[in-house]
Design an enzyme around this catalytic site. Sequence first.
Site, PDB file in Angstrom:
ATOM      1  N   SER A  82       0.836  -1.185   0.000  1.00 15.78           N
ATOM      2  CA  SER A  82       0.000   0.000   0.000  1.00 15.78           C
ATOM      3  C   SER A  82       0.879   1.247   0.000  1.00 15.78           C
ATOM      4  O   SER A  82       2.090   1.156  -0.209  1.00 15.78           O
ATOM      5  CB  SER A  82      -0.887  -0.041   1.225  1.00 15.78           C
ATOM      6  N   GLU A 113      -0.616  11.479  -9.951  1.00 18.64           N
ATOM      7  CA  GLU A 113      -1.787  10.867 -10.594  1.00 18.64           C
ATOM      8  C   GLU A 113      -2.976  11.037  -9.659  1.00 18.64           C
ATOM      9  O   GLU A 113      -2.808  11.304  -8.475  1.00 18.64           O
ATOM     10  CB  GLU A 113      -1.562   9.358 -10.780  1.00 18.64           C
ATOM     11  N   LYS A 115      -5.810   9.717  -7.299  1.00 18.88           N
ATOM     12  CA  LYS A 115      -5.976   8.508  -6.484  1.00 18.88           C
ATOM     13  C   LYS A 115      -7.423   8.046  -6.650  1.00 18.88           C
ATOM     14  O   LYS A 115      -8.349   8.604  -6.062  1.00 18.88           O
ATOM     15  CB  LYS A 115      -5.651   8.792  -5.026  1.00 18.88           C
ATOM     16  N   ASP A 117     -10.732   5.954  -6.376  1.00 20.24           N
ATOM     17  CA  ASP A 117     -11.297   5.288  -5.212  1.00 20.24           C
ATOM     18  C   ASP A 117     -11.981   3.986  -5.630  1.00 20.24           C
ATOM     19  O   ASP A 117     -13.178   3.930  -5.840  1.00 20.24           O
ATOM     20  CB  ASP A 117     -12.284   6.229  -4.515  1.00 20.24           C
ATOM     21  N   TYR A 223      -1.836   1.494 -13.659  1.00 21.03           N
ATOM     22  CA  TYR A 223      -0.805   2.440 -13.218  1.00 21.03           C
ATOM     23  C   TYR A 223       0.571   1.831 -12.974  1.00 21.03           C
ATOM     24  O   TYR A 223       1.491   2.554 -12.604  1.00 21.03           O
ATOM     25  CB  TYR A 223      -1.252   3.289 -12.035  1.00 21.03           C
ATOM     26  N   LYS A 311      -3.940  12.642   0.475  1.00 19.66           N
ATOM     27  CA  LYS A 311      -5.398  12.540   0.555  1.00 19.66           C
ATOM     28  C   LYS A 311      -6.066  13.902   0.660  1.00 19.66           C
ATOM     29  O   LYS A 311      -5.542  14.804   1.301  1.00 19.66           O
ATOM     30  CB  LYS A 311      -5.778  11.735   1.802  1.00 19.66           C
ATOM     31  N   CYS A 403     -48.508   6.457   9.248  1.00 24.56           N
ATOM     32  CA  CYS A 403     -47.822   7.103   8.123  1.00 24.56           C
ATOM     33  C   CYS A 403     -48.071   8.615   8.155  1.00 24.56           C
ATOM     34  O   CYS A 403     -49.220   9.058   8.248  1.00 24.56           O
ATOM     35  CB  CYS A 403     -48.343   6.519   6.817  1.00 24.56           C
ATOM     36  N   CYS A 406     -50.509   9.498   4.960  1.00 23.98           N
ATOM     37  CA  CYS A 406     -51.906   9.052   4.843  1.00 23.98           C
ATOM     38  C   CYS A 406     -52.507   8.615   6.174  1.00 23.98           C
ATOM     39  O   CYS A 406     -53.695   8.321   6.241  1.00 23.98           O
ATOM     40  CB  CYS A 406     -52.001   7.911   3.840  1.00 23.98           C
ATOM     41  N   CYS A 421     -45.217   1.974   5.406  1.00 21.63           N
ATOM     42  CA  CYS A 421     -46.636   2.281   5.421  1.00 21.63           C
ATOM     43  C   CYS A 421     -47.274   1.202   4.568  1.00 21.63           C
ATOM     44  O   CYS A 421     -46.893   0.992   3.422  1.00 21.63           O
ATOM     45  CB  CYS A 421     -46.878   3.652   4.798  1.00 21.63           C
ATOM     46  N   CYS A 426     -51.762   4.885  -0.156  1.00 26.02           N
ATOM     47  CA  CYS A 426     -51.122   6.081   0.391  1.00 26.02           C
ATOM     48  C   CYS A 426     -50.653   6.933  -0.791  1.00 26.02           C
ATOM     49  O   CYS A 426     -49.975   6.425  -1.686  1.00 26.02           O
ATOM     50  CB  CYS A 426     -49.929   5.667   1.255  1.00 26.02           C
TER      51      CYS A 426
END
Length: 661
Positions: A82, A113, A115, A117, A223, A311, A403, A406, A421, A426
């Site tokens: 990592s 570059e 990063k 996700d 990469y 980051k 609800c 309604c 509900c 409704c």
Amino acid sequence: MPKKAVEEIEELRETLRRHEHLYYVLDQPDISDAEYDGLMRRLQQLETQHPELIAPDSPTQRVGGKPREGFVKVAHTSPMLSLDNALNETELIEFDRRVRDLLHGDSYEYVAELKLDGLSMAAQYREGRMQQAITRGDGRVGEDVTENARTIRTLPLRTKSSLKSFEVRGEAIMPRRAFEKLNAKQEEQQLALYANPRNAAAGALRALDPGVTASRQLEYFAYFLLVDGQFHFESHWESLEFLAKLGFKVNPHRKKLAGLDELLDFYRHWEAHRESLPYEIDGLVVKVDSVRQQQSLGWTAKAPRWAIAFKFAAQQAETEVEDINVFVGRTGALTPVAFLRAVNIGGVTVTRASLHNEDEIGRLGVEIGDRVLVERSGDVIPKVVRVVRQGGSRRPFRMPKKCPVCGGEVVREEGEAASRCINTNCPARLKESISHFAARGVMDIDGMGDVLVDQLVSRGLVKSVADIYDLTVEQLLELERMGQKSAEKVIANIDRSRKQPLPRVLNGLGIPFVGERTAQILAEAFGSLDTIAGADDATLQQADEVGPKVSQSIQKFFHEPRNRELVERLREAGLTFTHEIRKKSGGPLAGKTFVLTGTLPNLAREEAKSRIESAGGKVSGSVSKKTSYVVAGDEAGSKLDKAKELGIPVLGEAELLAMLK
Ligand code: IVH
């Protein structure tokens, strides 16, 4: 021994392990990356202060989580390590200083570059062909996801290269649009939503069925290029250019940068423009360009010294929960939403955050009046990360029993997260049900958009889905902005929808857990709506992919007098209620379901599958009581265990070939 440090270290390790499991194994993280990084930082700091307390099983001593069961595990040619993180400019300056010091005055350049996700994945090529794709896993051992990776269109299956063999490393991501489409579909089928594109990509890459991966539209950005485990060119930049030439997707937003100032400019640019990208990024990756210099900088046990992940600041802020209210969705699900004291997060004023359901509120322990940490990401509705401080006069949220739209009864079924509900009439539900019924791919009623549906319901012209078949041109003409031509068109489209086949009608009913696919299966298995409506548990579950959850939902639906009335009215309206039952094909394996696991000595997985299918058999991704045989090869995993547990016969390749004859 400092007792307090020992305790804190143990506690941090426990917490980190739990989060790693949630994150890597289950794909269900429940803290933000920023928080996770913070905890890891603290542990690293304590371990640096007390090196005697470092243990080989500490989360700081490994790269990631364990690969989960279900895929064949493969060792990486060299560890996929990592990166260390720089969480702010000071830490980046520190990184740069270290690089400069270690290079003793040699001049150097960076390549920055984006990063991305997603998930990192290695792909091996031999004689120009993609041979094997492996997820990162714990960095040393990953999962063989070759069949799934083949479905990623940005990963070339063949390349023209004079290199005999090479390995590419890169990131598999789900673009925002694919993510939004996926979640819209999940919602339609009343399935849980994915929290972010990264989790959705992880799910897609590890789907047992490559067809599922294909439908998720993943992309792959390369990469790194490795030849015999080594970087092949003199600079990282050259290898990126080379990869792009070979046909890999290499992210275009890369830049050679001479020093810190240019780096910071590039960073600020992307921090401000990240939302304009069609995929999510969480920072930059900065690498020393020269491979010779990379070698002299070397690696720590976990990460290269020549690269860093810079980051972006988490899009988070603290504010107060002023109230919690509920909204009613298409399925009648009541979604609690936190009303917040307005707060600026990354330039956007946030006043609401979804709390999803009661369980989520319980998990967060949030009450009205609490101070909370709120996170915004992309266009997704902000979410509450955690309670920072409990309010002095806090008060708990209670899911309403009636609800709010309604006044109908609100019910939470066992095993379901949502309270709903149950009044199908409704108005909130009705509008959404009609839109679903009329939608493209369902009953395909062109012109029946949200605006029209809104008017029809508010004016009382439509009180049930069936009412749309009684609408007249004259009635439509009374609506705002509706001319003769459009009104006639809509009515003609409604008319035409009467001919839609049963699977669409069934999907249109909006039975929880019965989406397009299940509707198709049910129609083909039972041949008529009446058979499905009258079937008991055992009968329904004879259909493929129909388990107790779906079966109970179907029975419950047709048990409701209101729904039975709806069905009768749709019958009167002339909708299609029958379907041709799919004949079980002939073939020696007709009616048999196979599950393949492990690597067979001669047959590739796809080949085995297609041969079973052309002999009339079926291949399924998971072992259940309905499985007839499990075909196991080398390194068969949990499916083999499951087969043994359920007493399902296990075959080898030779036995399978004999059956195919
Ligand atoms: S280089 C040892 N480049 O970020 C080199 N990683 O925090 C490690 N990532 O595990 C990877 N975009 O999943 C690299 N352009 C990029 C990247 C990238 C995203 C991910 C990757 C890696 C993680 C490290």
